[in-house]
Scaffold this active site. Structure first.
Site, short mmCIF file in Angstrom:
data_model
loop_
_atom_site.label_atom_id
_atom_site.label_comp_id
_atom_site.label_asym_id
_atom_site.label_seq_id
_atom_site.Cartn_x
_atom_site.Cartn_y
_atom_site.Cartn_z
N GLU A 1 -11.12 31.99 58.57
CA GLU A 1 -12.36 32.66 58.14
C GLU A 1 -13.51 31.66 58.16
O GLU A 1 -14.65 32.02 58.40
CB GLU A 1 -12.15 33.20 56.71
CG GLU A 1 -13.25 34.13 56.23
CD GLU A 1 -13.05 34.56 54.78
OE1 GLU A 1 -12.09 34.11 54.14
OE2 GLU A 1 -13.90 35.33 54.30
N ARG B 1 -1.52 25.94 50.23
CA ARG B 1 -1.24 26.83 49.11
C ARG B 1 0.05 27.61 49.31
O ARG B 1 0.74 27.96 48.34
CB ARG B 1 -2.43 27.76 48.88
CG ARG B 1 -3.55 27.10 48.13
CD ARG B 1 -4.79 27.96 48.12
NE ARG B 1 -5.63 27.73 49.27
CZ ARG B 1 -6.46 28.64 49.79
NH1 ARG B 1 -6.54 29.83 49.27
NH2 ARG B 1 -7.20 28.33 50.82
#
Ligand SMILES: O=P(O)(O)OC[C@H]1O[C@H](OP(=O)(O)OP(=O)(O)O)[C@H](O)[C@@H]1O
Ligand SMILES: Nc1ncnc2[nH]cnc12
Length: 183
Positions: A104, A67
Protein backbone atom coordinates in the site's frame (compact mmCIF):
# COMPACT_ATOMS: atom_id res chain seq x y z
CA UNK A 1 -14.20 -24.02 14.88
CA UNK A 2 -13.45 -22.37 11.55
CA UNK A 3 -14.65 -18.83 12.23
CA UNK A 4 -14.10 -16.61 15.23
CA UNK A 5 -17.21 -16.31 17.41
CA UNK A 6 -18.94 -12.94 17.65
CA UNK A 7 -17.51 -12.49 21.15
CA UNK A 8 -13.97 -13.09 19.88
CA UNK A 9 -14.53 -10.87 16.85
CA UNK A 10 -15.72 -8.04 19.09
CA UNK A 11 -12.80 -8.48 21.46
CA UNK A 12 -10.25 -8.43 18.63
CA UNK A 13 -11.87 -5.43 16.97
CA UNK A 14 -11.87 -3.51 20.24
CA UNK A 15 -8.10 -3.96 20.58
CA UNK A 16 -7.11 -2.48 17.21
CA UNK A 17 -6.14 1.17 17.13
CA UNK A 18 -6.60 3.46 14.12
CA UNK A 19 -3.62 5.72 13.43
CA UNK A 20 -4.38 8.21 10.63
CA UNK A 21 -1.69 9.26 8.16
CA UNK A 22 0.86 6.62 9.22
CA UNK A 23 3.40 5.86 7.85
CA UNK A 24 2.51 8.35 5.10
CA UNK A 25 -0.40 10.81 4.61
CA UNK A 26 -3.59 9.13 3.42
CA UNK A 27 -2.97 5.74 5.05
CA UNK A 28 -5.20 4.67 7.96
CA UNK A 29 -2.80 2.42 9.87
CA UNK A 30 -4.39 -0.41 11.85
CA UNK A 31 -2.20 -0.84 14.92
CA UNK A 32 -2.37 -4.30 16.52
CA UNK A 33 -0.10 -3.55 19.49
CA UNK A 34 -3.03 -3.02 21.93
CA UNK A 35 -4.28 -6.50 20.98
CA UNK A 36 -0.83 -8.04 21.52
CA UNK A 37 -0.61 -6.39 24.93
CA UNK A 38 -3.90 -7.97 26.05
CA UNK A 39 -3.30 -11.64 26.95
CA UNK A 40 -6.99 -12.54 26.66
CA UNK A 41 -7.24 -11.08 23.15
CA UNK A 42 -3.88 -12.48 21.99
CA UNK A 43 -4.79 -15.94 23.29
CA UNK A 44 -8.22 -15.81 21.63
CA UNK A 45 -6.57 -14.80 18.36
CA UNK A 46 -3.99 -17.60 18.62
CA UNK A 47 -6.65 -20.19 19.40
CA UNK A 48 -8.89 -19.08 16.52
CA UNK A 49 -6.05 -19.21 13.98
CA UNK A 50 -4.75 -22.55 15.28
CA UNK A 51 -8.24 -24.06 14.98
CA UNK A 52 -8.41 -22.82 11.42
CA UNK A 53 -5.05 -24.41 10.57
CA UNK A 54 -6.19 -27.75 11.97
CA UNK A 55 -9.56 -27.56 10.19
CA UNK A 56 -7.85 -26.93 6.87
CA UNK A 57 -5.34 -29.73 7.28
CA UNK A 58 -2.25 -27.55 7.31
CA UNK A 59 1.07 -29.28 7.96
CA UNK A 60 3.23 -26.13 8.08
CA UNK A 61 2.74 -22.50 9.03
CA UNK A 62 4.31 -19.67 7.05
CA UNK A 63 4.51 -16.32 8.84
CA UNK A 64 5.18 -13.06 6.99
CA UNK A 65 7.76 -10.66 8.42
CA UNK A 66 7.41 -8.85 10.69
CA UNK A 67 3.97 -8.59 12.23
CA UNK A 68 2.97 -11.92 10.72
CA UNK A 69 5.74 -13.58 12.77
CA UNK A 70 4.19 -12.34 16.01
CA UNK A 71 0.88 -14.01 15.15
CA UNK A 72 2.09 -17.11 13.31
CA UNK A 73 4.73 -18.39 15.74
CA UNK A 74 2.35 -19.00 18.69
CA UNK A 75 -0.20 -20.43 16.25
CA UNK A 76 2.38 -22.96 15.02
CA UNK A 77 3.18 -23.97 18.60
CA UNK A 78 -0.51 -24.22 19.52
CA UNK A 79 -1.32 -26.26 16.38
CA UNK A 80 1.78 -28.46 16.80
CA UNK A 81 3.14 -27.50 13.39
CA UNK A 82 6.48 -26.25 12.09
CA UNK A 83 6.98 -22.53 11.53
CA UNK A 84 8.61 -21.20 8.35
CA UNK A 85 9.58 -17.51 8.17
CA UNK A 86 9.08 -15.55 4.96
CA UNK A 87 11.44 -12.62 5.40
CA UNK A 88 12.19 -9.32 3.72
CA UNK A 89 15.02 -9.83 1.21
CA UNK A 90 18.56 -10.17 2.54
CA UNK A 91 17.75 -11.55 6.00
CA UNK A 92 17.95 -15.30 5.45
CA UNK A 93 21.43 -16.88 5.37
CA UNK A 94 20.75 -19.99 3.28
CA UNK A 95 19.73 -20.60 -0.34
CA UNK A 96 16.48 -18.70 -0.90
CA UNK A 97 13.65 -18.16 -3.33
CA UNK A 98 12.88 -14.45 -3.79
CA UNK A 99 9.72 -12.64 -4.94
CA UNK A 100 9.08 -8.92 -5.57
CA UNK A 101 5.73 -7.28 -4.68
CA UNK A 102 3.98 -3.93 -4.15
CA UNK A 103 2.65 -2.63 -0.83
CA UNK A 104 0.00 0.00 0.00
CA UNK A 105 2.93 2.30 0.72
CA UNK A 106 5.94 1.10 -1.28
CA UNK A 107 7.57 -1.92 -2.87
CA UNK A 108 9.50 -4.80 -1.35
CA UNK A 109 10.94 -8.27 -1.90
CA UNK A 110 10.43 -11.33 0.27
CA UNK A 111 12.35 -14.58 0.57
CA UNK A 112 12.02 -18.07 1.98
CA UNK A 113 14.67 -20.69 2.57
CA UNK A 114 14.17 -23.08 -0.34
CA UNK A 115 14.80 -26.10 1.90
CA UNK A 116 12.08 -25.15 4.41
CA UNK A 117 9.19 -26.10 2.12
CA UNK A 118 8.79 -29.10 -0.16
CA UNK A 119 6.30 -31.26 -2.01
CA UNK A 120 3.90 -32.84 0.47
CA UNK A 121 3.72 -29.76 2.70
CA UNK A 122 0.29 -28.12 3.06
CA UNK A 123 0.98 -24.55 4.03
CA UNK A 124 -1.16 -22.04 5.89
CA UNK A 125 0.08 -18.48 5.34
CA UNK A 126 -0.57 -16.21 8.32
CA UNK A 127 -0.34 -12.44 8.53
CA UNK A 128 -1.88 -9.63 10.54
CA UNK A 129 -3.34 -7.52 7.73
CA UNK A 130 -4.55 -8.07 4.19
CA UNK A 131 -4.37 -4.64 2.53
CA UNK A 132 -3.63 -4.58 -1.21
CA UNK A 133 -2.93 -8.32 -1.12
CA UNK A 134 0.56 -7.91 -2.59
CA UNK A 135 2.43 -9.53 0.30
CA UNK A 136 0.11 -12.51 0.52
CA UNK A 137 0.12 -12.95 -3.26
CA UNK A 138 3.93 -12.99 -3.34
CA UNK A 139 4.06 -15.47 -0.45
CA UNK A 140 1.77 -17.89 -2.28
CA UNK A 141 4.08 -17.65 -5.25
CA UNK A 142 7.01 -18.58 -3.00
CA UNK A 143 5.14 -21.49 -1.40
CA UNK A 144 4.32 -22.97 -4.80
CA UNK A 145 7.77 -22.29 -6.27
CA UNK A 146 9.16 -24.29 -3.33
CA UNK A 147 6.96 -27.20 -4.42
CA UNK A 148 4.46 -27.04 -1.53
CA UNK A 149 0.67 -26.85 -1.58
CA UNK A 150 -1.36 -23.88 -0.27
CA UNK A 151 -3.82 -24.87 2.49
CA UNK A 152 -5.04 -21.30 2.83
CA UNK A 153 -4.32 -17.76 3.89
CA UNK A 154 -5.45 -16.52 7.30
CA UNK A 155 -5.24 -12.95 8.51
CA UNK A 156 -6.39 -11.21 11.62
CA UNK A 157 -7.79 -8.32 9.64
CA UNK A 158 -8.86 -7.60 6.09
CA UNK A 159 -9.01 -3.96 5.03
CA UNK A 160 -12.35 -4.08 3.24
CA UNK A 161 -11.83 -0.64 1.70
CA UNK A 162 -8.92 -2.01 -0.37
CA UNK A 163 -9.21 -4.62 -3.15
CA UNK A 164 -6.86 -7.16 -1.54
CA UNK A 165 -9.29 -10.08 -1.64
CA UNK A 166 -10.02 -9.58 -5.35
CA UNK A 167 -6.31 -9.29 -6.13
CA UNK A 168 -5.49 -12.43 -4.18
CA UNK A 169 -8.33 -14.51 -5.62
CA UNK A 170 -6.49 -15.91 -8.69
CA UNK A 171 -3.39 -16.76 -6.64
CA UNK A 172 -5.50 -18.70 -4.12
CA UNK A 173 -6.58 -21.18 -6.82
CA UNK A 174 -9.55 -22.19 -4.70
CA UNK A 175 -7.76 -22.25 -1.34
CA UNK A 176 -9.64 -20.29 1.35
CA UNK A 177 -8.78 -16.77 2.48
CA UNK A 178 -10.03 -16.28 6.03
CA UNK A 179 -10.09 -12.92 7.78
CA UNK A 180 -11.15 -13.05 11.43
CA UNK A 181 -12.33 -9.47 11.11
CA UNK A 182 -12.97 -7.07 8.26
CA UNK A 183 -12.65 -3.34 8.79
O1 LIG B 1 -1.70 -6.59 1.61
P1 LIG B 1 -0.47 -5.73 1.52
O2 LIG B 1 -0.73 -4.43 0.82
O3 LIG B 1 0.69 -6.45 0.96
O4 LIG B 1 -0.10 -5.27 2.98
C1 LIG B 1 -0.12 -6.12 4.09
C2 LIG B 1 1.25 -6.27 4.65
O5 LIG B 1 1.76 -4.98 5.05
C3 LIG B 1 2.22 -5.06 6.38
O6 LIG B 1 3.55 -5.44 6.44
P2 LIG B 1 4.78 -4.44 6.20
O7 LIG B 1 5.44 -4.85 4.93
O8 LIG B 1 4.34 -3.04 6.36
O9 LIG B 1 5.82 -4.86 7.28
P3 LIG B 1 5.90 -5.11 8.84
O10 LIG B 1 5.03 -6.30 9.15
O11 LIG B 1 7.33 -5.40 8.98
O12 LIG B 1 5.44 -3.88 9.58
C4 LIG B 1 1.37 -6.13 6.99
O13 LIG B 1 1.96 -6.69 8.15
C5 LIG B 1 1.23 -7.13 5.88
O14 LIG B 1 2.31 -8.04 5.83
N1 LIG C 1 -3.35 0.32 6.62
C1 LIG C 1 -2.56 -0.60 7.17
N2 LIG C 1 -2.55 -0.78 8.51
C2 LIG C 1 -1.75 -1.71 9.06
N3 LIG C 1 -0.94 -2.49 8.36
C3 LIG C 1 -0.93 -2.34 7.02
N4 LIG C 1 -0.24 -2.98 6.06
C4 LIG C 1 -0.59 -2.44 4.88
N5 LIG C 1 -1.48 -1.49 5.04
C5 LIG C 1 -1.73 -1.41 6.38
Amino acid sequence: MTEASEDVTGLLLSRIRDVPDYPIPGVMFKDITPLLADPEAFTALTDALAALCSAQGATKIVGLEARGFILAAPVAVRAGLGFVPVRKAGKLPGATLRQAYELEYGTAEIEVHAEDLAAGDRVMVIDDVLATGGTAEASLELVRRAGAEVAGVAVLMELGFLPGRARLEPALRGAPLTALITV
